[in-house]
Design a protein around this motif. Structure first.
Motif, PDB file in Angstrom:
ATOM      1  N   LEU A  38       6.900  -2.332  -7.268  1.00 46.78           N
ATOM      2  CA  LEU A  38       7.862  -2.740  -8.286  1.00 46.78           C
ATOM      3  C   LEU A  38       8.419  -4.135  -8.026  1.00 46.78           C
ATOM      4  CD1 LEU A  38       9.791   0.566  -8.986  1.00 46.78           C
ATOM      5  CD2 LEU A  38       7.988  -0.519 -10.340  1.00 46.78           C
ATOM      6  N   ALA A  39       8.496  -4.510  -6.762  1.00 45.71           N
ATOM      7  CA  ALA A  39       9.007  -5.838  -6.428  1.00 45.71           C
ATOM      8  C   ALA A  39       7.956  -6.924  -6.654  1.00 45.71           C
ATOM      9  CB  ALA A  39       9.472  -5.863  -4.977  1.00 45.71           C
ATOM     10  N   ASP A  40       6.737  -6.541  -6.977  1.00 48.63           N
ATOM     11  CA  ASP A  40       5.634  -7.473  -7.192  1.00 48.63           C
ATOM     12  C   ASP A  40       5.386  -7.612  -8.695  1.00 48.63           C
ATOM     13  OD1 ASP A  40       3.233  -8.808  -7.384  1.00 48.63           O
ATOM     14  OD2 ASP A  40       2.205  -7.580  -5.909  1.00 48.63           O
ATOM     15  N   PRO A  41       5.299  -8.823  -9.191  1.00 43.80           N
ATOM     16  CA  PRO A  41       5.100  -9.006 -10.630  1.00 43.80           C
ATOM     17  C   PRO A  41       3.810  -8.373 -11.170  1.00 43.80           C
ATOM     18  CG  PRO A  41       5.633 -11.098  -9.567  1.00 43.80           C
ATOM     19  CD  PRO A  41       5.469 -10.080  -8.482  1.00 43.80           C
ATOM     20  N   ALA A  42       2.811  -8.177 -10.331  1.00 41.50           N
ATOM     21  CA  ALA A  42       1.556  -7.562 -10.800  1.00 41.50           C
ATOM     22  C   ALA A  42       1.808  -6.150 -11.298  1.00 41.50           C
ATOM     23  CB  ALA A  42       0.514  -7.557  -9.687  1.00 41.50           C
ATOM     24  N   GLY A  43       2.781  -5.499 -10.701  1.00 40.04           N
ATOM     25  CA  GLY A  43       3.192  -4.190 -11.177  1.00 40.04           C
ATOM     26  C   GLY A  43       2.286  -3.047 -10.808  1.00 40.04           C
ATOM     27  N   ALA A  44       2.703  -1.888 -11.262  1.00 45.43           N
ATOM     28  CA  ALA A  44       2.075  -0.640 -10.853  1.00 45.43           C
ATOM     29  C   ALA A  44       0.871  -0.251 -11.688  1.00 45.43           C
ATOM     30  CB  ALA A  44       3.112   0.485 -10.915  1.00 45.43           C
ATOM     31  N   ARG A  45       0.760  -0.793 -12.865  1.00 46.24           N
ATOM     32  CA  ARG A  45      -0.272  -0.318 -13.779  1.00 46.24           C
ATOM     33  C   ARG A  45      -1.688  -0.564 -13.263  1.00 46.24           C
ATOM     34  NH1 ARG A  45       0.407  -1.352 -20.017  1.00 46.24           N
ATOM     35  NH2 ARG A  45      -0.008   0.817 -20.462  1.00 46.24           N
ATOM     36  N   TRP A  46      -1.919  -1.711 -12.639  1.00 43.94           N
ATOM     37  CA  TRP A  46      -3.286  -2.066 -12.247  1.00 43.94           C
ATOM     38  C   TRP A  46      -3.495  -2.034 -10.740  1.00 43.94           C
ATOM     39  CZ3 TRP A  46      -5.327  -1.425 -16.620  1.00 43.94           C
ATOM     40  CH2 TRP A  46      -4.684  -1.841 -17.777  1.00 43.94           C
ATOM     41  N   THR A  47      -2.465  -1.831  -9.986  1.00 43.22           N
ATOM     42  CA  THR A  47      -2.584  -1.871  -8.530  1.00 43.22           C
ATOM     43  C   THR A  47      -3.061  -0.521  -8.003  1.00 43.22           C
ATOM     44  OG1 THR A  47      -0.735  -3.426  -8.461  1.00 43.22           O
ATOM     45  CG2 THR A  47      -1.347  -2.362  -6.385  1.00 43.22           C
ATOM     46  N   PRO A  48      -4.163  -0.516  -7.241  1.00 40.43           N
ATOM     47  CA  PRO A  48      -4.605   0.752  -6.636  1.00 40.43           C
ATOM     48  C   PRO A  48      -3.553   1.266  -5.659  1.00 40.43           C
ATOM     49  CG  PRO A  48      -6.316  -0.927  -6.469  1.00 40.43           C
ATOM     50  CD  PRO A  48      -5.068  -1.617  -6.936  1.00 40.43           C
ATOM     51  N   VAL A  49      -3.361   2.561  -5.665  1.00 43.32           N
ATOM     52  CA  VAL A  49      -2.340   3.165  -4.818  1.00 43.32           C
ATOM     53  C   VAL A  49      -2.599   2.860  -3.344  1.00 43.32           C
ATOM     54  CG1 VAL A  49      -3.400   5.438  -4.551  1.00 43.32           C
ATOM     55  CG2 VAL A  49      -0.931   5.233  -4.503  1.00 43.32           C
ATOM     56  N   LEU A  50      -3.842   2.690  -2.956  1.00 44.26           N
ATOM     57  CA  LEU A  50      -4.153   2.400  -1.558  1.00 44.26           C
ATOM     58  C   LEU A  50      -3.510   1.089  -1.097  1.00 44.26           C
ATOM     59  CD1 LEU A  50      -5.545   3.693   0.785  1.00 44.26           C
ATOM     60  CD2 LEU A  50      -7.669   2.599   0.115  1.00 44.26           C
ATOM     61  N   GLU A  51      -3.287   0.154  -2.025  1.00 43.62           N
ATOM     62  CA  GLU A  51      -2.625  -1.102  -1.665  1.00 43.62           C
ATOM     63  C   GLU A  51      -1.145  -0.891  -1.360  1.00 43.62           C
ATOM     64  OE1 GLU A  51      -3.300  -4.510  -4.134  1.00 43.62           O
ATOM     65  OE2 GLU A  51      -5.426  -3.999  -4.355  1.00 43.62           O
ATOM     66  N   ALA A  52      -0.558   0.136  -1.919  1.00 43.44           N
ATOM     67  CA  ALA A  52       0.855   0.431  -1.670  1.00 43.44           C
ATOM     68  C   ALA A  52       1.043   1.390  -0.509  1.00 43.44           C
ATOM     69  CB  ALA A  52       1.488   1.034  -2.923  1.00 43.44           C
ATOM     70  N   ALA A  53      -0.027   2.086  -0.147  1.00 42.54           N
ATOM     71  CA  ALA A  53       0.074   3.153   0.850  1.00 42.54           C
ATOM     72  C   ALA A  53       0.357   2.613   2.247  1.00 42.54           C
ATOM     73  CB  ALA A  53      -1.217   3.962   0.874  1.00 42.54           C
ATOM     74  N   THR A  54       1.037   3.433   3.000  1.00 47.20           N
ATOM     75  CA  THR A  54       1.235   3.181   4.422  1.00 47.20           C
ATOM     76  C   THR A  54       0.016   3.742   5.137  1.00 47.20           C
ATOM     77  OG1 THR A  54       3.622   3.396   4.180  1.00 47.20           O
ATOM     78  CG2 THR A  54       2.726   3.703   6.406  1.00 47.20           C
ATOM     79  N   ARG A  55      -0.719   2.881   5.814  1.00 47.58           N
ATOM     80  CA  ARG A  55      -1.943   3.320   6.485  1.00 47.58           C
ATOM     81  C   ARG A  55      -1.647   4.050   7.783  1.00 47.58           C
ATOM     82  NH1 ARG A  55      -6.892   1.320   4.349  1.00 47.58           N
ATOM     83  NH2 ARG A  55      -6.330   0.320   2.412  1.00 47.58           N
ATOM     84  N   ARG A  60     -10.739  12.978   3.379  1.00 50.14           N
ATOM     85  CA  ARG A  60     -10.054  12.417   4.544  1.00 50.14           C
ATOM     86  C   ARG A  60      -8.785  11.684   4.135  1.00 50.14           C
ATOM     87  NH1 ARG A  60     -10.664   7.753   7.936  1.00 50.14           N
ATOM     88  NH2 ARG A  60     -11.756   6.735   6.245  1.00 50.14           N
ATOM     89  N   VAL A  61      -7.690  11.969   4.828  1.00 52.26           N
ATOM     90  CA  VAL A  61      -6.437  11.260   4.591  1.00 52.26           C
ATOM     91  C   VAL A  61      -6.555   9.870   5.213  1.00 52.26           C
ATOM     92  CG1 VAL A  61      -3.941  11.227   4.962  1.00 52.26           C
ATOM     93  CG2 VAL A  61      -5.110  13.408   4.633  1.00 52.26           C
ATOM     94  N   VAL A  62      -6.313   8.842   4.391  1.00 52.72           N
ATOM     95  CA  VAL A  62      -6.407   7.463   4.879  1.00 52.72           C
ATOM     96  C   VAL A  62      -5.054   6.755   4.858  1.00 52.72           C
ATOM     97  CG1 VAL A  62      -8.848   7.181   4.330  1.00 52.72           C
ATOM     98  CG2 VAL A  62      -7.125   6.625   2.596  1.00 52.72           C
ATOM     99  N   GLY A  63      -4.049   7.446   4.373  1.00 49.77           N
ATOM    100  CA  GLY A  63      -2.712   6.881   4.318  1.00 49.77           C
ATOM    101  C   GLY A  63      -1.796   7.815   3.562  1.00 49.77           C
ATOM    102  N   VAL A  64      -0.567   7.393   3.418  1.00 49.66           N
ATOM    103  CA  VAL A  64       0.393   8.125   2.600  1.00 49.66           C
ATOM    104  C   VAL A  64       1.120   7.108   1.734  1.00 49.66           C
ATOM    105  CG1 VAL A  64       0.742  10.058   4.207  1.00 49.66           C
ATOM    106  CG2 VAL A  64       2.216   8.043   4.367  1.00 49.66           C
ATOM    107  N   VAL A  65       1.497   7.525   0.554  1.00 47.42           N
ATOM    108  CA  VAL A  65       2.313   6.673  -0.299  1.00 47.42           C
ATOM    109  C   VAL A  65       3.620   7.410  -0.545  1.00 47.42           C
ATOM    110  CG1 VAL A  65       1.338   7.475  -2.497  1.00 47.42           C
ATOM    111  CG2 VAL A  65       2.365   5.209  -2.356  1.00 47.42           C
ATOM    112  N   THR A  66       4.709   6.703  -0.353  1.00 49.49           N
ATOM    113  CA  THR A  66       6.031   7.285  -0.544  1.00 49.49           C
ATOM    114  C   THR A  66       6.717   6.609  -1.718  1.00 49.49           C
ATOM    115  OG1 THR A  66       7.150   5.702   0.902  1.00 49.49           O
ATOM    116  CG2 THR A  66       6.250   7.706   1.944  1.00 49.49           C
TER     117      THR A  66
END
Length: 153
Positions: free
Chosen positions: A57-74, A42-48
């Motif tokens: 990238l604008a967040d110091p936590a960065g991309a390495r540990w952040t789940p893509v779902l947190e960046a996705a547009t729901r 099931r599609v739950v969002g999209v990430v662009t």
């Protein structure tokens, strides 16, 4: 003309638990700007590419540990492959978006329809209308985000 006649067939997806870095690497390798985010089938969002830039990238936590779902547009819009292209343009104009996730009869993602796909395959005045409306909606969103940012600073 149907959506299936002009869409980009085949679609790469990414699981919601994958990292944002994984999404960026996949986008770079595939040379795409959008990936549907799945929970199972099931599609739950999209990430662009923009989501990754602004939200990760604008967040110091960065991309390495952040789940893509947190960046996705729901909030995303999907459309059937059987819909007429003019109807798809109407949806894009109404929603102010330049990409639609194309689904089959079972609701599974099978491709993407972009404003670029439409422009490359048609010679309609509707394409000009779509680009005009998308530009206008982009400027409206940008003005709102600037106003919001100025209140925060």
């Amino acid at each position: 003309m149907k959506v299936s006649d002009v869409m980009t067939h085949g679609i790469e997806t990414i699981a919601g638990e994958a990292s944002a870095a994984d999404a960026a690497k996949r986008m770079k390798f595939l040379n795409v700007g959008i990936l549907p985010v799945l929970d199972g089938d099931r599609v739950v969002g999209v990430v662009t590419d923009r989501d990754l830039t602004i939200r990760i990238l604008a967040d110091p936590a960065g991309a390495r540990w952040t789940p893509v779902l947190e960046a996705a547009t729901r909030r995303f819009v999907s459309i059937s492959e059987e819909v007429d292209v003019d109807q798809a343009i109407d949806v894009m104009c109404a929603e102010g978006i330049s990409r639609l996730i194309v689904v089959d009869g079972s609701g599974r993602p099978i491709g993407v329809l972009s404003a670029g796909d439409i422009a490359a395959q048609t010679s309609s005045e509707r394409v000009s209308e779509l680009h005009r409306i998308l530009g206008m909606k982009y400027r409206e969103r940008h003005a709102r985000s600037l106003a919001h940012a100025s209140r925060r600073w």
